[in-house]
Motif scaffolding. Structure first.
Motif, short mmCIF file in Angstrom:
data_model
loop_
_atom_site.label_atom_id
_atom_site.label_comp_id
_atom_site.label_asym_id
_atom_site.label_seq_id
_atom_site.Cartn_x
_atom_site.Cartn_y
_atom_site.Cartn_z
N GLU A 61 0.82 -1.21 0.00
CA GLU A 61 0.00 0.00 0.00
C GLU A 61 0.85 1.26 0.00
OE1 GLU A 61 -3.60 2.04 2.63
OE2 GLU A 61 -2.90 0.01 3.08
N ARG A 62 1.97 1.23 0.73
CA ARG A 62 2.82 2.42 0.81
C ARG A 62 3.49 2.74 -0.53
NH1 ARG A 62 7.73 0.08 1.16
NH2 ARG A 62 7.66 -2.11 1.82
N LEU A 63 3.49 1.78 -1.47
CA LEU A 63 4.09 2.00 -2.79
C LEU A 63 3.02 2.07 -3.89
CD1 LEU A 63 7.09 -0.51 -2.58
CD2 LEU A 63 7.18 1.97 -2.32
N ALA A 64 1.75 2.18 -3.50
CA ALA A 64 0.66 2.12 -4.47
C ALA A 64 0.70 3.27 -5.46
CB ALA A 64 -0.68 2.07 -3.75
N SER A 65 1.10 4.44 -5.02
CA SER A 65 1.11 5.61 -5.89
C SER A 65 2.23 5.51 -6.92
CB SER A 65 1.27 6.88 -5.06
OG SER A 65 1.36 8.02 -5.88
N GLY A 66 1.85 5.52 -8.19
CA GLY A 66 2.85 5.55 -9.26
C GLY A 66 3.39 4.21 -9.68
#
Length: 341
Positions: free
Chosen positions: A193-198
């Motif tokens: 989830e912490r890497l979901a953006s981009g």
């Protein structure tokens, strides 16, 4: 800034006390921040910091540019370094070779594309580069890395892309190393989830293709950037041990950014080197270098770069036997990059 100076001044004294003829520290990867075009002023800031904290030489390595507006490569670096070759060296290709790799589908790699790619490699080396970098086959987007519209973007191709295989052949032929950024996924998994953006929703297994790249030409030396800092938390000591054992042409550069419980982080919460990492370094003392991965600008501090703690890096080195600490600090870099000093 004070912590930055303290680390390197202590490391300077530490390496000297360890018995070296002269205190040295080689930073095998630092960059100019492309958001600041005054590279000459940035170099002076870099040199001032090197003199102040005891770094003997810094390798300037352009990041693996993809869709970024502002890029630079061998020509700009060579021009700015000028006659300061005693203090600086460089690798290149991040602003040209890497973009060609990312923008060329594997099925479109023709003989003409290969010829142009080889010609660019030869131009880079003719300008004085020690090797090629920073290139990537898997680069996760980290949303916090955004400054002045310059984004830390996701980039991905198969690690055994034909142009990466060709780069390995050229590097082996020319006897120069490749600096590679590669976020490894041993198995296919949902994106945290912490890497979901981009990033894509699924991180597809990529280890096998990476190993095909490493095995393609055993004479090609790869220095795998950023060990100790892995956003997907997959680059553990056990994984590193397996890959270092299987691929004698693989090297890795430490970037110690924090401490904590995650297996990919070398230091625990008390700053103690974890047993798994201690054993790995002891078993492979010739296979690691150190780098800062700092993005320098024309004023201090850098506007963009990792949230590093040089105190933690110092703690790692000072917990090693002196002969191994010297190897990580500068001896391995001298050998891997064929320095004549």
């Amino acid at each position: 800034m004070k912590r930055h100076a303290l680390f390197f001044s202590l490391l300077f004294a530490f390496v000297h006390s360890a018995g070296a003829e002269a205190p040295k520290f080689i930073d095998t990867q630092a960059q100019f921040d492309p958001a600041d075009s005054d590279f000459k002023a940035s170099l002076e800031i870099m040199l001032k910091e090197m003199d102040r904290v005891g770094i003997s030489k810094t390798f300037i390595v352009p990041p693996p540019f993809g869709q970024s507006k502002n890029t630079y490569d061998a020509e700009e670096i060579a021009r700015v370094i000028g006659d300061k070759k005693d203090r600086f060296a460089f690798l290149a290709g991040g602003g040209s070779l890497n973009r060609t790799i990312l923008e060329t589908p594997a099925g479109k790699v023709t003989a003409e594309v290969k010829a142009k790619f080889r010609a660019r490699c030869e131009e880079i080396l003719a300008l004085g580069a020690l090797g090629f970098g920073e290139v990537t086959a898997e680069h996760l987007s980290v949303s916090i890395m955004k400054v002045d519209g310059l984004k830390h973007l996701n980039s991905s191709v198969e690690a055994d892309h034909p142009l990466l295989l060709l780069l390995a052949d050229i590097a082996a032929e020319k006897d120069v190393p490749i600096d590679i950024h590669f976020d490894i996924f041993p198995v296919t998994m949902p994106t945290p989830e912490r890497l979901a953006s981009g990033n894509p929703p699924i991180l597809k297994e990529n280890r096998l293709a990476f190993e095909r790249l490493l095995s393609h030409n055993p004479k090609a030396r790869f220095n795998w950037a950023h060990v100790g800092s892995a956003p997907a938390l997959q680059r553990t000591p056990d994984l590193m041990r397996d890959l270092l054992t299987r691929h004698p042409n693989l090297y890795s550069a430490f970037r110690v950014t924090t401490n904590g419980p995650a297996p990919v982080v070398p230091l625990d919460k008390q700053g103690i080197l974890k047993p798994g990492w201690r054993k790995l370094i002891a078993d492979f003392p010739d296979r690691f270098t150190m780098h800062s991965d700092i993005f320098y600008v024309s004023t201090w501090p850098p506007r963009r770069g990792p949230k590093q703690s040089h105190e933690f890096a110092k703690r790692l080195l000072e917990q090693l036997p002196p002969d191994i600490a010297r190897k990580l600090a500068y001896e391995n870099a001298q050998r891997i990059y064929k320095l004549k000093e």
